[in-house]
Motif scaffolding. Structure first.
Motif, mmCIF file in Angstrom:
data_model
loop_
_atom_site.group_PDB
_atom_site.id
_atom_site.type_symbol
_atom_site.label_atom_id
_atom_site.label_comp_id
_atom_site.label_asym_id
_atom_site.label_seq_id
_atom_site.Cartn_x
_atom_site.Cartn_y
_atom_site.Cartn_z
ATOM 1 N N LEU A 591 0.795 -0.979 -0.315
ATOM 2 C CA LEU A 591 0.112 0.019 -0.126
ATOM 3 C C LEU A 591 0.838 1.317 0.049
ATOM 4 O O LEU A 591 0.658 2.350 -1.504
ATOM 5 C CB LEU A 591 -0.972 0.169 1.200
ATOM 6 C CG LEU A 591 -2.372 -1.012 0.855
ATOM 7 C CD1 LEU A 591 -2.662 -0.682 2.879
ATOM 8 C CD2 LEU A 591 -3.212 -0.513 0.139
ATOM 9 N N TRP A 595 0.640 4.402 -2.646
ATOM 10 C CA TRP A 595 0.817 5.737 -2.864
ATOM 11 C C TRP A 595 1.718 6.340 -2.737
ATOM 12 O O TRP A 595 1.583 7.898 -3.173
ATOM 13 C CB TRP A 595 0.518 5.185 -1.214
ATOM 14 C CG TRP A 595 -0.540 4.861 -0.629
ATOM 15 C CD1 TRP A 595 -1.473 5.375 -1.391
ATOM 16 C CD2 TRP A 595 -1.058 4.796 1.239
ATOM 17 N NE1 TRP A 595 -3.031 4.085 -1.077
ATOM 18 C CE2 TRP A 595 -2.729 3.991 0.293
ATOM 19 C CE3 TRP A 595 -0.474 4.693 1.655
ATOM 20 C CZ2 TRP A 595 -3.172 3.558 0.802
ATOM 21 C CZ3 TRP A 595 -1.727 4.813 3.281
ATOM 22 C CH2 TRP A 595 -2.348 3.586 2.897
ATOM 23 N N ARG A 601 -5.096 7.116 -3.930
ATOM 24 C CA ARG A 601 -5.434 5.598 -4.251
ATOM 25 C C ARG A 601 -5.867 4.602 -2.687
ATOM 26 O O ARG A 601 -5.555 3.603 -2.920
ATOM 27 C CB ARG A 601 -4.876 4.154 -5.024
ATOM 28 C CG ARG A 601 -4.590 4.871 -6.801
ATOM 29 C CD ARG A 601 -6.407 5.449 -6.330
ATOM 30 N NE ARG A 601 -7.080 3.776 -6.433
ATOM 31 C CZ ARG A 601 -7.529 2.734 -7.670
ATOM 32 N NH1 ARG A 601 -6.270 3.089 -9.007
ATOM 33 N NH2 ARG A 601 -7.744 2.081 -8.084
ATOM 34 N N THR A 602 -6.734 5.637 -1.871
ATOM 35 C CA THR A 602 -6.220 5.339 -0.471
ATOM 36 C C THR A 602 -7.562 4.217 -0.198
ATOM 37 O O THR A 602 -7.488 3.453 0.788
ATOM 38 C CB THR A 602 -6.730 6.547 0.811
ATOM 39 O OG1 THR A 602 -7.787 7.173 0.181
ATOM 40 C CG2 THR A 602 -4.938 7.014 1.052
ATOM 41 N N GLU A 603 -7.867 4.126 -1.287
ATOM 42 C CA GLU A 603 -9.637 2.776 -0.785
ATOM 43 C C GLU A 603 -8.973 1.624 -1.343
ATOM 44 O O GLU A 603 -10.054 0.440 -0.715
ATOM 45 C CB GLU A 603 -10.896 3.008 -2.481
ATOM 46 C CG GLU A 603 -10.268 2.812 -3.873
ATOM 47 C CD GLU A 603 -9.199 3.198 -4.345
ATOM 48 O OE1 GLU A 603 -9.089 3.199 -5.570
ATOM 49 O OE2 GLU A 603 -8.807 4.571 -3.383
ATOM 50 N N ALA A 605 -6.328 0.644 0.456
ATOM 51 C CA ALA A 605 -6.712 0.053 1.938
ATOM 52 C C ALA A 605 -7.423 -1.011 2.305
ATOM 53 O O ALA A 605 -7.718 -1.231 3.771
ATOM 54 C CB ALA A 605 -6.364 1.266 3.142
ATOM 55 N N LEU A 627 -2.612 3.015 8.214
ATOM 56 C CA LEU A 627 -3.190 3.304 7.877
ATOM 57 C C LEU A 627 -2.950 4.755 7.747
ATOM 58 O O LEU A 627 -3.547 5.721 6.469
ATOM 59 C CB LEU A 627 -3.978 2.619 7.476
ATOM 60 C CG LEU A 627 -3.183 0.970 6.717
ATOM 61 C CD1 LEU A 627 -4.017 0.207 6.980
ATOM 62 C CD2 LEU A 627 -1.648 0.788 5.310
ATOM 63 N N SER A 630 -1.487 7.763 7.755
ATOM 64 C CA SER A 630 -1.297 8.603 6.878
ATOM 65 C C SER A 630 -2.056 8.786 5.651
ATOM 66 O O SER A 630 -1.760 9.792 3.979
ATOM 67 C CB SER A 630 -1.085 7.122 5.486
ATOM 68 O OG SER A 630 0.115 6.116 5.775
ATOM 69 N N MET A 631 -3.054 9.004 5.741
ATOM 70 C CA MET A 631 -4.370 9.889 4.643
ATOM 71 C C MET A 631 -4.185 11.119 5.459
ATOM 72 O O MET A 631 -4.571 11.751 6.301
ATOM 73 C CB MET A 631 -5.243 8.715 4.913
ATOM 74 C CG MET A 631 -5.129 7.654 4.234
ATOM 75 S SD MET A 631 -6.744 6.131 4.758
ATOM 76 C CE MET A 631 -6.393 4.845 4.176
ATOM 77 N N ASP A 635 -10.976 12.879 3.953
ATOM 78 C CA ASP A 635 -10.777 11.655 2.889
ATOM 79 C C ASP A 635 -11.410 10.608 3.684
ATOM 80 O O ASP A 635 -11.591 10.114 4.689
ATOM 81 C CB ASP A 635 -8.908 10.802 2.879
ATOM 82 C CG ASP A 635 -8.849 9.674 2.178
ATOM 83 O OD1 ASP A 635 -10.229 8.943 1.662
ATOM 84 O OD2 ASP A 635 -7.932 9.295 1.450
ATOM 85 N N VAL A 637 -11.908 7.412 3.566
ATOM 86 C CA VAL A 637 -12.053 5.924 3.820
ATOM 87 C C VAL A 637 -10.464 6.468 4.848
ATOM 88 O O VAL A 637 -11.412 5.374 5.827
ATOM 89 C CB VAL A 637 -10.051 5.384 2.657
ATOM 90 C CG1 VAL A 637 -9.966 3.954 3.339
ATOM 91 C CG2 VAL A 637 -11.410 5.509 1.153
ATOM 92 N N LYS A 638 -10.584 7.047 5.038
ATOM 93 C CA LYS A 638 -9.136 6.980 7.105
ATOM 94 C C LYS A 638 -10.990 7.434 7.635
ATOM 95 O O LYS A 638 -10.212 6.767 8.565
ATOM 96 C CB LYS A 638 -8.750 9.407 7.026
ATOM 97 C CG LYS A 638 -8.392 9.595 8.166
ATOM 98 C CD LYS A 638 -7.457 10.133 8.412
ATOM 99 C CE LYS A 638 -6.584 10.360 9.250
ATOM 100 N NZ LYS A 638 -5.798 11.995 9.141
#
Length: 687
Positions: A591, A595, A601-603, A605, A627, A630-631, A635, A637-638
């Protein structure tokens, strides 16, 4: 010798006419490669160009002056220049082999441009006297056959006997096929051309094509109005108008998306649509479904290409190679609005862009594609090559040349060329005239061209056989015969020189996982995975090797997505998972590697965290925390990962807060979430 020369001319006519029927090799009886509708037809086009070069070599040795005139004509030299520039710049590209062949599922690369150049010269040499009518008629017959295939096969059950699974390309094909008929200038040929164009536009034209026709007609009317008032040559005015339309149209389309988005969301309230939790108004309206949706989607892609090239300054001079839009989408596709999957629950955005699914092979703008592939030099050469028919056309063929250049430049602002169109493009360019050869060239003995044509023929024939071999090997590989996992798998699938390794192996791995998912039941899928454990180990090894050679967003994204899916098919069987231990051990590191080339492209994760939860890994909260750190804030995803972390830690308040943030920020556009799950999450967050 005269007999041999006449036989070579006749054979050249036959080869040229046969190349126009390459669409036959897209039909279901051909099943080579992973993209059967493209790969074998592309081989046929390169093979035709190679054979044409052999025959022109014989004619050149025999002193046929028409070979010299064709080879040294401006349109042919410009097409050759695009191909040679592609080869010269390929060392600067991420994947030089992709630059040579283009994407296998598209077929347009350096080799294609050289093939089109040779076929253009071949059509010019062959198309003299009655042969000119024969070749124009062959193009018309081929196009009518394509019309009939779609008329009878579009609604038929699979496998459908149609060249491609979309029919809009036939409108462009019809316009190209009409040009040689218009250039003949007889009543019968013009009438046939009119019928071909009418059928192509009425039955196959989409919004892009209709808009193109409207703009072209308006531009032609303006030219008729101004040509008597402007003191310059008609062809100069026409060429300038077409160049302005192509460049201006590209700039305008690129600038329109923000304006169109504001218009689309005017009066839209996010709170008024309960099924969609996102607070982004663009998620509550299908922008691409609007009347202006085509222009909006094309503009979004142009903006994506422009921003990606801005992040790669060297690409402004060298480009990133033919077929590199796929890499651009893999790197920056998250930045565009809408959902990432074609079909999903009602909680996902109503907006969807096709290149997020399978239309990532071209930017749908010929100049933008040339810029992305070859930088600014490529844009200039492509513009000149598409204006050359107007500049070099015979006076009586100027109208036909205008149709051709308008198709390439105006339609090309919203659409794209397919590999199968190469022979039609070559015939159209040759039919309107290639212009006079420069005076110094006339002193060059014709036999001097033989070595260059001979080398070209050998190169094209070798590459066409190589591509055919790749297709045959992929066909055999697609059966996925079980590999032994007792001895070490070969860490290779299709092998050979000039191998498009990224595209072939990524495609095969995806097919393998999809085939496992279609096993019919969880038990069947688990049995299939167990039987094919060696195949899974092999593919995992291949993908890791490709990623280690040079980080690629397409390779890494596919590997990260597919490992979770194959584990799921196998039911997370401990023995199966242990067999793919590197994919588990280095999942977080992979991952991070992704990145480094695709920060957005965090999705990807999400599958990792979901898998950790499914196997009850006690390290999940710590890994999720790393993880998330890092976002960027904002976001979705975060927020989703922090919600999963809070859930594991028993912090209900934090879990509800983060899941509400994730839903508001559009997590349902990245991960399919049923409406019932959204309602439960909202209720929990409001407590």
């Amino acid at each position: 010798m005269p007999f041999l020369l006449q036989a070579s001319r006749n054979a050249l006519v036959a080869v040229c006419a046969g190349s126009l029927f390459a669409f036959v090799l897209t039909l279901p009886f051909v099943d080579y490669g992973q993209w059967r509708q493209v790969e074998t037809a592309t081989v046929a086009i390169h093979m035709s160009a190679g054979l044409a070069a052999v025959l022109m070599t014989i004619l050149a040795i025999g002193g046929d002056g028409s070979v010299r005139r064709a080879v040294f004509s401006t349109p042919v030299l410009l097409l050759v220049a695009i191909g040679l520039l592609s080869l010269a710049l390929s060392p600067f590209h991420d994947d030089p082999v992709r630059t040579l062949f283009g994407l296998l599922k598209h077929g347009v690369g350096a080799l294609w441009w050289i093939s089109v150049a040779i076929l253009t010269a071949a059509f010019a040499v062959a198309g003299r006297g009655r042969a000119r009518t024969v070749l124009a008629g062959a193009a018309a017959v081929s196009t009518v056959c394509v019309f009939l295939l779609y008329a009878f096969g579009w609604s038929a059950p699979e496998p459908r006997w149609i060249p491609y699974d979309f029919k809009e390309w036939v409108a462009i094909l019809g316009l190209l096929a009409a040009v040689p008929l218009l250039a003949i200038r007889t009543r019968a040929s013009v009438a046939v051309a009119a019928v071909v164009v009418a059928v192509a536009l009425v039955f196959f034209g989409n919004r892009s094509i209709m808009l193109t026709v409207g703009l072209s007609v308006a531009g032609y009317g303006l030219w008729l109005l101004l040509r008597s008032r402007v003191r310059t040559r008609s062809r100069t005015v026409l060429a300038a108008a077409l160049a302005a339309a192509a460049v201006g149209g590209t700039v305008l389309v690129a600038a329109l998306p923000p304006i169109l988005e504001r218009h689309a969301v005017a009066g839209v309230s996010a709170e008024a649509h309960d099924p969609i939790p996102s607070k982004d108004p663009r998620d509550h309206v299908s922008i691409e479904g609007k009347a202006y949706g085509t222009i909006w989607s094309r503009g979004v892609v142009l903006d994506l290409v422009a921003r990606n090239m801005a992040h790669h300054p060297l690409a402004l001079l060298t480009g990133r190679g033919w077929g590199s839009l796929q890499e651009v989408v893999a790197e920056d596709g998250r930045s565009v609005p809408g959902r990432r999957f074609r079909f999903g629950p009602e909680t996902a955005s109503l907006t969807f862009l096709d290149f997020n699914a399978n239309a990532d092979f071209h930017s749908h703008n010929l100049l933008a594609e040339a810029g992305l592939s070859l930088g600014l030099p490529g844009v200039v050469l492509t513009l000149l090559a598409f204006l050359a028919p107007v500049a070099c056309a015979r006076r009586r063929s100027l109208a036909a040349a205008g149709v051709l250049s308008a198709t390439l430049l105006v339609a090309g602002s919203l659409w794209f060329l397919l590999g199968i169109m190469g022979p039609f493009l070559a015939l159209a360019i040759a039919s309107v005239g290639l212009g006079r050869e420069p005076s110094p060239v006339r002193r060059v003995p014709v036999p001097v061209l033989a070595p260059a044509l001979g080398v070209s023929s050998l190169g094209l024939l070798f590459c066409s056989m190589l591509l055919f071999g790749f297709g045959k090997a992929q066909q055999e590989e697609r059966w996925f015969f079980p590999l032994s996992f007792v001895s070490a798998p070969p860490c290779a699938t299709v092998t050979g020189p000039l191998l498009p390794a990224r595209e072939i192996n990524t495609g095969l791995y995806r097919r393998f996982v999809e085939q496992a998912e279609r096993a019919g039941s969880p038990a069947g899928g688990k049995a299939y995975a167990a039987d094919h454990r060696g195949n899974a180990i092999n593919f995992a090894c291949v993908m890791r090797r490709l990623a280690d050679e040079k980080p690629s967003a397409t390779v890494l994204a596919a590997s990260l997505e597919l490992r979770r899916r194959i584990f799921s098919v196998a039911g997370n069987d401990p023995l199966f998972v242990a067999s793919l231990k590197p994919d588990v051990v280095y999942w977080e590191a992979d991952l991070a590697k992704l990145w480094s080339v695709a920060p957005g492209r965090t999705e990807l994760a999400v599958p990792y965290v979901s898998w950790l939860i499914s196997v009850h890994d006690p390290r999940m909260p710590q890994i999720a925390g790393r993880l998330a750190s890092s976002m960027r804030d904002g976001d979705p995803v975060k927020a989703w990962i922090l919600a999963r972390k809070a859930e594991a830690e028993g912090d209900r308040a934090a879990q509800g807060r983060h899941i509400r943030d994730a839903l508001d920020q559009g997590i349902a556009n990245l991960v399919p979430i049923p409406s019932a799950s959204v309602e439960r999450a909202m209720q929990a967050a409001s407590r």
